[in-house]
Design an enzyme around this catalytic site. Structure first.
Site, short mmCIF file in Angstrom:
data_model
loop_
_atom_site.label_atom_id
_atom_site.label_comp_id
_atom_site.label_asym_id
_atom_site.label_seq_id
_atom_site.Cartn_x
_atom_site.Cartn_y
_atom_site.Cartn_z
CD GLU A 1 0.76 0.27 -3.88
OE1 GLU A 1 0.12 -0.34 -4.79
OE2 GLU A 1 0.57 -0.12 -2.62
CG HIS B 1 7.37 -1.68 0.56
ND1 HIS B 1 6.98 -0.94 1.42
CD2 HIS B 1 6.20 -1.58 -0.27
CE1 HIS B 1 6.00 -0.23 1.49
NE2 HIS B 1 5.55 -0.51 0.54
#
Length: 210
Positions: free
Chosen positions: A83, A10
């Site tokens: 994550e 990202h």
């Protein structure tokens, strides 16, 4: 013909800039991160992806959506691409973590957080699951996070755990490319898309050092 996977990290968030552990905290892209996502999308669209799958966290989903808008592809969301969970460290800076948990900091094991082996297993399993839906010459783009991508790639390639640190971290909106060969997945590119620069990530210090 070979199936390929692009693992895209990202774009930048405010917590990246402040060196805060993000983990499962749903932090949005900042203005720079949005620009990074737009740039990455313009480059990756030229590869003609077949499928886009993203972590459910906003910073990854917004990054994936930039590519989806250019290619006309829908973005599928998979929570398994999140994550690594940071437990008690989420929202804290590296300085705060090292001061309050010196031994855990060295091992990069957050109290209440996820184990690297668990993250590697869930991320690699997700990537395999989606890659299995590709045509023989298809390209899957996976939008995820720094530690999640690095650990998932290591597991996907069958590296023994003691060699996982040999893979460095990924910069914001950088990507790694894997190709399926006769003996499994192989890494063609790693941390591509930008010139080398310091990595701001939840990943271990040894994976993100300058």
């Amino acid at each position: 013909m070979s199936r390929r996977i692009v693992c895209l990290r990202h774009g930048q968030t405010l917590w990246n800039v402040e060196h805060r552990f993000q983990g499962h905290s749903d932090i949005p892209l900042d203005e720079t991160g949005m620009a990074q996502a737009t740039r990455a999308a313009s480059l990756l669209a030229a590869l003609r992806p077949s499928m886009i799958v993203s972590s459910d966290l906003q910073r990854a989903l917004d990054t994936a959506s930039a590519l989806g808008r250019l290619t006309g592809l829908d973005v599928t969301v998979d929570k398994d691409l999140r994550e690594r969970g940071g437990g008690e460290w989420e929202g804290l800076t590296r300085e705060e973590i090292s001061a309050n948990w010196p031994r855990e900091f060295v091992a990069w094991e957050a109290p209440g957080g996820e184990q690297v082996t668990d993250v590697a297993e869930r991320v690699s399993s997700s990537i395999r699951r989606w890659a299995a839906e590709l045509d023989p010459d298809g390209l899957l783009v996976v939008a995820s996070h720094g530690a999640a991508i690095r650990l998932g790639i290591a597991k996907l390639m069958g590296l023994p755990e003691e060699l996982w640190p040999a893979l460095g971290g990924l910069g914001n909106c950088s990507w790694s490319v894997l190709e399926e060969g006769r003996k499994g997945w192989r890494l063609l590119e790693h941390n591509a898309g930008t010139l080398p620069e310091p990595v701001q990530s939840d990943d271990s210090p040894e994976a993100t050092e300058d």
